[in-house]
Enzyme design. Structure first.
Site, short mmCIF file in Angstrom:
data_model
loop_
_atom_site.label_atom_id
_atom_site.label_comp_id
_atom_site.label_asym_id
_atom_site.label_seq_id
_atom_site.Cartn_x
_atom_site.Cartn_y
_atom_site.Cartn_z
N ASP A 65 0.95 -1.23 -0.11
CA ASP A 65 -0.01 0.17 -0.04
C ASP A 65 1.05 1.13 0.08
O ASP A 65 2.13 1.12 0.33
CB ASP A 65 -0.81 -0.08 1.18
N LYS A 66 0.48 2.30 -0.29
CA LYS A 66 1.14 3.41 -0.43
C LYS A 66 1.14 4.44 0.72
O LYS A 66 1.96 4.66 1.61
CB LYS A 66 0.92 4.21 -1.78
N THR A 107 -2.22 1.14 -4.65
CA THR A 107 -2.68 2.39 -3.86
C THR A 107 -4.14 2.72 -4.64
O THR A 107 -4.30 2.63 -5.66
CB THR A 107 -1.87 3.54 -3.94
N ASP A 152 -6.61 -2.46 2.90
CA ASP A 152 -5.53 -3.27 2.57
C ASP A 152 -5.88 -4.70 3.10
O ASP A 152 -5.34 -5.44 2.93
CB ASP A 152 -4.44 -2.97 2.99
#
Lengths: 1409, 369
Positions: free
Chosen positions: A292-293, A760, A919
């Site tokens: 994930d960002k 993302t 997520d």
């Protein structure tokens, strides 16, 4: 669609007051009314029916759902806004129709049908989703629409998956083989027994005991019986104890991972949590990382860095210095903290700082001193509802120059106001500055709250007025002066009266809603604030907030000390804080009014007419306000530079226009610089509307708002109509701070052969920006961007990308590949330890797909198409050839689908890391899910297998612990198989000498205890503590991780090798005693006991060979095993002379210990047994050591030699890579694509021509067209790139060029640009498809045909035909638009879509090639 | 969910107090930095390369070869004589016995076998009988005994264990000793005569006691009702196994060697490990230091052929052997030591070559660069 009708039900959720009852979540049913308090988490998807907010708003934090830590507004269903303050569920009698439960978080449609028959639409803004948290709203009441597993949040969660490690799966295959071996052995024995019986025929030998009944068995029958007997005898071969041992070892491994002090985060006082106990070894075998960002790679903290206003850059150097200082001071302060009290050290930084410190100590009640970063961090977690309140964001040191100008401007304005001069006389640069800060302050959706009552919205209400919702409202508001009054305002006023009465208890200050009162209030306000002291009214206005001591000399500090900003996106907060540093602080926000405080001018209340929110397509947001000073209707727009720059009103030809143009030009220049610095850039613009224009726009806007069908589209168009002909104010550069050590971690993980994908939900530009910043994408990498509008387009895109990759990389003659090859060779040559370079190993193991220096960017919509069954293979083929993949705008479900696809199709080990609830499904799907704890709620952590405090810990977790866990367990499993097989084979050999009767020569108790006790502990110790390579070396040489990826410790053939070794060793252990005791008077168990002993010694020796590190525990465990065996044997053999039938080994061991033969056997047999393995290991260590063995040898070196060697190694590799892909500095992607068309100046082209042609000289490709050279020789041009920042082949900003924005940097050279051309070639904003060449480029097509790249050798006119814009643009572009311009129109990724036109054009182009 | 979400906050909220109390509390969850927990225990890290294991191979070779030679010599010094008296060959004196004798035969069949010893046997000579192809280690056979029965337990005497079936009862009378092992007891008797050069025969005294393990004779095996004289009474109510010709209390005249503690019986009950085995039968004790126990010359073995081996193609042998500290004659161990030692030595040489050729590269990587 399903429908249900409600009646009042006492089943309500909270508070036992009235008829609301507290209930468990599980008892919440669809149709229940739920009352929620501030900070409560929604238990179900609830339709908002009432809110304590007088405007019918409710704020929710959706961090657990989409990872966005901002507040979102939700509205009460329209027809319920008018209701009483107290919503009475008993009077509710409407019917709700809505969609079936689905997993789309961003969509909700439905109707509410009242008894009167009136229907009202229900939208996303009315729905509160499960898992969200109510913020800033005292109380909200709603009706449950979806409950339990039908909630959108739950539908987005794929339930947990039973995870089994890859090693275990592999092991199970071998367990299966063990079963086969067992059956074969049993079958063999049974046949043997049958034959043995058969040979005696009818002659019954005395030793063939009859059955208890006295009858004999036929050979066949006894063979069958024997088969079953043998299964019992040989069952040790099935390593039941292995599973137990593995569990024990894993628990120990988990314990050690837990205890690792390197994985402990002091700031949050948290350490790594292993939540899954059974997949530790998977950590050592990862091949793909899905990250994930937001919150994972980044801190999700935006820091204002620099800005440019009216073409003048204010660099905020002090700010940058201070940021740097944060890092240094931190470490010192943390040390000091442990010694006790610390004094804030940053006082020396500036007066602003010191005042800040004082203020902080004021607010200690809630916050404590946030001196060190550690504490600041803790504080930010503590107040995580107040997103983005870390000191770094708040502390902005104003640029002195800009500060002066702000003061000057404000003073002048004040002066003018007092002298009733029109404000337009203000010098334009000063007015721009003031407007710039006004825009920063109000053009957002930041919610102001005070920390003392954090959940209370600060109310500074001077009048009660809703935002302009109806045309009547508008008319009414503007009636007194200009417009004729509508006749039907009575209903409205009654409504307002209703509300004011109903809001009695809710809002403290109310006044009658009239325009006059507004004015008077405003005047009062002005007068009071004008005096420069803290006004009484202000305090009155703040009445819910307890009065605090306010330093009268600095009115703005009131806001600073007391107010907190909660923003939808962190960069908004950063901007508001930045403005506050210039004493332009946001004081209050209401739906219809924004109050800000300006220096000298005091408080100003802007009537907020409209807020046109941000969306990813427009990439901008606007507010429409009535300026209190000029009384003009002003639009402030803030957005991505790529779009806003295109919307700027073309300057006129007069002097003012010239100046405008210059400003535009300079701003663009600075924007490029910002982008090059890796800052997130935003443009700020404004527009003044005349009343007539506004009225015209408003009419259509209101139509759009009231539309039920395609409301969103209409609103979108309405926004587009408004945001045109803007006046550029300035631009800002915001830094999205990466977490500590992210680039290093990524570089290290990548060296370890891991493929890192970033999934993302963020927008494309941001994602690319971050990817560059964290070195996920390297500037020399080419970028393939996939943005498709439809399934077919997506298919085409993938096809073309694939073909491009093949053409580019699989053709052996390409310069790139040869360069890569030489690079690899050199690298191999240089690594003194012959550690295979990552590329070499990966290519050999994951062939046929080579991983190229390519990056892939794909957006959510395209991803949806690409994940379709028909396209997924192609998508994977493209994606896996790329070194890094970026999926933007992806939904939680898409994330999990991507992970699942890669996991299932590529059969690789996947790790997903994320921090938010968005997520969760990805984390669950991946082989290993890692949650980042302490950032955004606990959902990701709950779903994860491992929870890390920071992303950078992933490095040690994988490279060290993963490697260790894997190699330990793999070795242990192999050893177990060996051990059992070896032991069982002893009995098997004996069957040849006991007529295959199933008789064991090993005492039954030894058989049982052998695995359980005698041989159990050493292997557990080794399995837990063995380190093949030290942690330091593993981290310094990430390449060693590949041994795990390639399963080098436990390959299928190793099982068989171990089996063969086991059989060999058992043969030795059986036959040496056999011949030693042949034809002697030895009895069964006196002979069997030495064999047991020998077997024990042998397997311990074997373990000794496989043990890499011998700690005292290893020695102790082995000694313990031996002693235990003899102790048990002696005790057992002495205990009972008549028990333990049939062996009855009374005094056997004692006798053996007095027999020299026994000792002689114990000496020679184990040595002979392990001799081959020992020899093999020695040869392997000398002749073909694995990288891991090399690492071990490295460990043995003295520390300083080792360090030198490693640094040497690293340096050489590093210098090589810098030779290959030179980069003078990090130039991350700016996050946006070519902005406007200023870039395509002839100058640029000529520059690129010269540089790339110089490259071409070096490498002339035979048969290549001229067009293609710029592309083909790119890699060979690296050196020229290094020479200067001027990038060759930058004619177009194609991503294929690898360094998209850097190329732009030289473009707007002042004075060289022809002004007319610039204005002409600016394309209008176009929302729909844009079948322009730029679209093609963007879609990655350009890479295919090198036509799009520089075409350096051709004069501009020659490539015009290729790229002529379609006629759709004709009306905006005079046909005379210069050739250079036609190349330029370029729009952000989301808005440009590939259409069939593109394809046609593309076809045309390729044929030209 | 709610609780989990807020736990962080609560903890933090609680934190100020904790940190105020002392710095240590602030880092309460920090793992201890101990060698064990950080996996930094001091360790010996052997690296197996040709260079490092070389000494081990040579050392093993150098140690094992002398041991092997010593063992080999010792084994060769043991004198052993073996004679097969099965009678499979028609020329054998026991041929007729071999052919005709079965478990059902009541009359003993006698045969005598002449043999000669070339070399005198100096020390105590052990007389063994050897059987081939007799699977005393057969699973069902091994099980077929009752240890408490043999230990003189009175209840077990009359109620033999199920393991003894079908040799536990004969005509509903409990069998003593029960079980297949006891039932199949070797019951040939052998007598050894020295044939003087003047053709006169003198019987060589054979010691019947001391052939079993001391623990067996004194602990494991006991007669019912103690080792009293009245064995007949003690075994009252039992019968002898079907293959026997006389009850257990008539195995020997000596009361110390009769019944369950008869040493021939005890020796038989210790089931052999391998199908070809020998069991100690008698001991010929050395009389004086002057004369050899068995001087070289001609001997006659008188066998009362009671034990049929025809059914399983077995062989019966008589073995005379002296013993050394390492037991009977068996050159194998010496050969094994010599072989292993030689192989180690050879591999050591191979490793030396490898080390010489490639060793520099791997063992000293720092030179490589």
């Amino acid at each position: 669609m399903f429908s249900f009708s409600f009646f009042y039900s006492p089943q309500c959720y909270t508070r036992n007051e009235r008829r609301y009852m507290e209930k468990y979540w599980k008892e919440v049913r669809v149709g229940d009314f739920i009352r929620l308090r501030c900070n409560e988490i929604l238990p179900a998807d609830v339709l908002l029916l009432s809110s304590s907010d007088p405007d019918g708003l409710c704020h929710i934090e959706t961090a657990t759902l989409d990872g966005e830590t901002n507040l979102k507004q939700r509205q009460v269903v329209r027809s319920f806004i008018d209701l009483d303050c107290e919503f009475d569920p008993s009077k509710y009698n409407s019917v709700i129709e809505c969609e079936k439960p689905n997993n789309d978080l961003n969509r909700f449609r439905g109707y509410i049908i009242h008894r009167s028959g009136r229907r009202d639409g229900l939208y996303k803004v009315n729905l509160l989703l499960r898992g969200c948290t109510i913020r800033n709203t005292e109380e909200a009441v709603g009706i449950v629409i979806y409950a339990g597993h039908e909630t959108k949040a739950m539908l987005n969660n794929n339930g947990p998956r039973y995870k089994r490690s890859r090693l275990e799966r592999q092991m199970n295959v071998d367990v299966f083989w063990c079963v086969i071996i067992l059956l074969v052995m049993c079958l063999f024995s049974a046949t043997g027994h049958g034959l043995w019986m058969f040979q005696y025929g009818d002659k019954r030998p005395v030793f063939d005991v009859l059955s208890p009944e006295g009858t004999g068995l036929s050979p066949v029958l006894s063979a069958i019986y024997l088969f079953l007997t043998m299964i019992i005898v040989f069952q040790v071969l099935i390593p039941i104890s292995l599973f137990v041992s593995i569990e024990i070892v894993k628990i120990c491994q988990v314990y050690f991972i837990h205890q690792d002090v390197d994985l402990y985060d002091e700031e949050t006082d948290s350490h790594l949590q292993c939540r899954a106990l059974n997949i530790t070894e998977d950590l050592g075998q990862m091949q793909y990382i899905f990250s994930d960002k937001t919150g994972t790679l980044t801190d999700n903290k935006m820091v204002f860095r620099r800005c440019t206003v009216a073409g003048v850059e204010y660099s905020h150097d002090a700010n940058a210095k201070r940021l740097a200082m944060y890092q240094e001071v931190d470490s010192e302060e943390e040390e000091c903290t442990s010694h006790g009290g610390t004094l804030p050290r940053r006082e020396s930084v500036g007066s602003h700082q010191s005042s800040k410190v004082v203020l902080r100590s004021h607010s200690t009640k809630s916050h404590r001193r946030t001196g060190s970063r550690a504490e600041a961090k803790r504080a930010s977690i503590l107040s995580k509802h107040t997103a983005f309140s870390s000191p770094m964001e708040k502390d902005i040191t104003p640029d002195p120059q800009l500060m002066d100008k702000v003061n000057e401007g404000a003073t002048q304005m004040e002066f003018m106001r007092f002298h009733s001069q029109p404000l337009s006389q203000l010098p334009s640069d000063l007015s721009d500055i003031i407007d710039f800060f006004i825009a920063l302050t109000i053009c957002n959706t930041v919610v102001v709250s005070s920390p003392n009552q954090p959940r209370q919205k600060v109310r500074m209400r001077f009048e009660l007025k809703s935002p302009v919702k109806t045309i009547e409202d508008f008319i009414k508001r503007f009636t007194p002066s200009r417009l004729t009054s509508g006749s039907n305002s009575s209903s409205l006023s009654s409504l307002v009266t209703n509300r004011s009465s109903s809001n009695r208890g809710c809002s403290s200050i109310l006044s009658s809603p009239s325009a006059e009162s507004t004015l008077t209030k405003l005047n009062e306000e002005r007068l009071q604030t004008g005096r420069g002291t803290s006004p009484g009214l202000l305090e009155h206005a703040f009445s819910p907030v307890p009065t605090t001591t306010v330093d009268g000399a600095k009115p703005w500090t009131l806001g600073e000390g007391e107010l907190r900003y909660e923003a939808e996106s962190p960069d908004e907060a950063a901007l508001v804080y930045a403005a506050r540093a210039y004493k332009c602080s946001l004081v209050g926000r209401l739906p219809d009014q924004v109050t800000m405080e300006l220096p000298h001018l005091g408080k100003l209340s802007f009537e907020l007419l409209h807020t046109i929110g941000f969306d990813s397509t427009r990439k901008r947001m606007s507010v429409v306000v009535r300026h209190p000073l000029t009384d003009q209707i002003t639009v402030y727009t803030k957005g991505a530079d790529s779009v806003v720059m295109d919307l700027i009103r073309p300057p006129t030809d007069d002097t003012k226009g010239k100046r405008q143009k210059k400003i535009l030009y300079k701003t663009q220049h600075y924007l490029n610089l910002y982008a090059a610095d890796g800052l997130r850039t935003l443009c700020i613009a404004k527009k003044v509307l005349s009343k007539e224009e506004y009225a015209g726009w408003l009419r259509r806007h209101l139509e759009a708002e009231t539309a039920i069908h395609s409301r969103e589209e209409l609103l979108f168009e309405s926004a587009l109509r408004l945001e045109t002909n803007l006046h550029l104010l300035g631009a800002t550069g915001i830094e999205d701070r990466l977490q500590d050590g992210v680039p290093e971690t990524i570089a290290s993980l990548r060296k370890a052969g891991l493929q890192i994908w970033v999934l993302t939900g963020d927008k494309q530009e941001t994602a690319i920006n971050i990817a560059y910043a964290c070195r996920l994408l390297e500037p020399e990498e080419e970028l393939i961007t996939l943005n498709a509008e439809s399934q077919d387009a997506c298919a085409m895109l993938l096809e073309e990308s694939l073909r491009y990759i093949q053409a580019k990389f699989l053709c052996s003659s390409s310069a790139e590949q040869s360069a890569t090859k030489t690079f690899q060779q050199q690298q191999q040559h240089f690594t003194p330890f012959r550690i295979p370079s990552p590329a070499a190993t990966t290519s050999s193991s994951t062939a046929p797909f080579l991983v190229h220096r390519l990056g892939l960017v794909i957006d959510g919509r395209t991803l949806a198409y690409a994940l379709d069954k028909s396209l997924e293979d192609k998508f994977l083929a493209v994606a896996r050839s790329c070194r890094s993949v970026l999926c933007c705008r992806s939904t939680p479900l898409q994330k999990s689908m991507v992970v699942k696809l890669v996991r299932n199709k590529l059969k690789v080990m996947t790790l997903a890391i994320g921090d938010g609830a968005n997520d969760v499904s990805m984390i669950q799907v991946a082989d290993v899910g890692v949650g980042i704890s302490g950032q955004e709620g606990m959902q990701a952590v709950m779903a994860s297998d491992f929870a890390l405090p920071r992303f950078r810990y992933l490095q040690k977790l994988l490279l060290v612990h993963g490697h260790w866990c894997y190699s330990r367990l793999a070795n242990m499993i192999l050893y177990f198989f060996y051990k059992n097989a070896m032991f069982v084979a002893l009995i098997f050999w004996y069957q040849f000498y006991c007529g295959f009767s199933g008789s064991p020569m090993i005492d039954q108790w030894y058989l049982i205890f052998f695995n359980l006790m005698f041989s159990a502990f050493p292997q557990l110790i080794t399995g837990t503590l063995d380190k093949d390579v030290s942690a330091e070396t593993l981290q310094e040489l990430p390449q060693l991780y590949m041994s795990g990826q390639n399963s080098e410790e436990y390959k299928p053939y190793m099982f068989w090798m171990n089996m063969i070794d086991a059989f060999y060793q058992s043969l030795i252990c059986f036959f040496i005693p056999y011949f030693a005791y042949a034809d002697s008077d030895v009895d069964l168990f006196t002979w069997g006991t030495p064999i047991t002993t020998l077997a024990l010694f042998t397997i311990l020796l074997h373990l000794g060979i496989e043990t890499k590190t011998w700690t005292w525990m290893n020695w102790a465990s082995i000694a313990f095993s031996v002693i235990l065996f003899f102790a048990v044997a002696l005790g057992y053999n002495a205990s009972c002379p008549t028990c333990y039938s049939p062996s009855n080994p009374y005094w056997t061991m004692q006798r053996l210990l007095g027999d020299p033969l026994f000792y002689l056997l114990c000496l020679v047999t184990p040595l002979a047994a392990v001799l081959p393995r020992y020899f093999y290991r020695a040869c392997q260590g000398s002749l073909f050591p694995s990288p891991v063995q090399v690492g071990r040898q490295l460990d043995k070196l003295p520390p300083d030699t080792r360090r030198n060697l490693l640094s040497l190694n690293r340096m050489k590799v590093g210098s090589l890579s810098s030779l290959f892909g030179p980069r003078p500095s990090l130039f991350p992607f700016s996050g946006s694509f070519p902005r406007g068309c200023g870039l395509r100046s002839p100058q640029t082209i000529s520059t690129s021509t010269s540089s790339s042609s110089s490259c071409n000289k070096k490498q002339e490709r035979p048969g290549g067209t001229k067009n293609s050279k710029g592309q083909e020789t790119r890699s060979s041009c690296q050196s020229s790139k290094q020479a200067g920042n001027h990038i060759p082949a930058s004619g177009l900003r194609t991503e294929s060029e690898g360094q998209p924005h850097r190329q732009g940097s030289p473009r707007p050279l002042p004075g060289l640009l022809d002004p007319t051309e610039e204005s002409l070639c600016r394309p209008p904003y176009r929302a729909g498809a844009c079948p322009e060449p730029s679209a093609l480029q963007q879609s990655g097509f350009c890479q295919l045909g090198n036509w799009t790249t520089s075409t350096p050798l051709l004069p501009p006119s020659e490539y015009l035909p290729l790229t002529a814009p379609p006629s759709g643009d004709a009306q905006n572009f005079p046909p005379a638009a210069s050739p250079a311009c036609t190349l330029l129109p370029f729009e952000g990724g989301d808005t440009c879509h590939l259409s069939s036109d593109c394809m046609a054009e593309h076809g045309h182009v390729t044929t030209l090639l | 969910m709610m609780a989990s979400s807020y736990s962080a906050k609560e903890e933090d909220g609680h934190h100020p107090g904790a940190s105020g109390a002392g710095g240590a509390a602030a880092n309460g969850r920090k793992p201890d930095n101990t060698a064990f927990k950080q996996q930094r225990l001091p360790a010996w890290q052997p690296i197996l390369t040709a260079g490092t294991v070389l000494p081990a191979f040579f050392a093993i070779g150098l140690i094992f070869i002398p041991i092997g030679i010593g063992l080999y010599v010792t084994s060769n010094n043991i004198k052993e004589f073996e004679i097969d008296y099965t009678g499979t060959d028609t020329s054998s004196p026991c041929f007729s016995c071999y052919q005709n004798f079965s478990w059902n035969s009541t009359l003993p069949c006698k045969c005598s076998l002449p043999f000669s010893l070339d070399q005198p046997f100096e020390s105590n000579v052990f007389m063994y009988y050897g059987l081939s192809n007799f699977y005393q280690n057969h699973r069902r056979y091994v099980k077929s005994r009752d240890d408490s029965h043999l230990n003189g337990n009175l209840y077990s005497l009359t109620h033999p264990s199920k393991e003894c079936e079908p040799y536990a009862h004969r005509d509903n009378v409990p069998v003593a000793p029960c079980g297949a092992i006891a039932n199949s007891m070797f019951n040939d008797t052998m007598e050894l005569f020295f044939v003087h050069p003047n053709e006169t025969r003198s019987q060589i005294p054979l010691k019947r006691k001391g052939i079993a393990w001391w623990t067996d004779k004194h602990v494991k095996f006991r007669n019912p009702g103690g080792n009293g004289d009245n064995l007949t009474a003690a075994f009252q109510g039992t019968t002898y196994p079907v293959n026997w010709h006389k009850p257990v209390y008539e195995l020997d005249a000596d009361p110390e060697n009769n019944g369950f503690i008869n040493e021939d019986f005890i020796v038989w009950m210790r089931t052999a490990a391998l199908p070809t085995f020998r069991k100690l039968y008698r001991i010929i004790e050395k009389k004086s230091s002057m004369t050899p126990t068995l001087p070289s010359g001609n001997y006659t073995l008188e066998v009362t052929y009671n034990y049929p081996v025809h059914s399983f193609d077995g062989r019966k042998r008589m073995i005379l052997s002296t013993i050394s500290w390492m037991g009977g004659k068996n050159p194998f161990l010496g050969i094994a030591y010599i072989t292993v030692g030689s192989v180690c030595f050879f591999l050591g040489v191979v490793l030396l070559l490898i080390h010489h050729k490639y060793g520099n590269r791997s063992s000293s990587p720092d030179i490589a660069s």
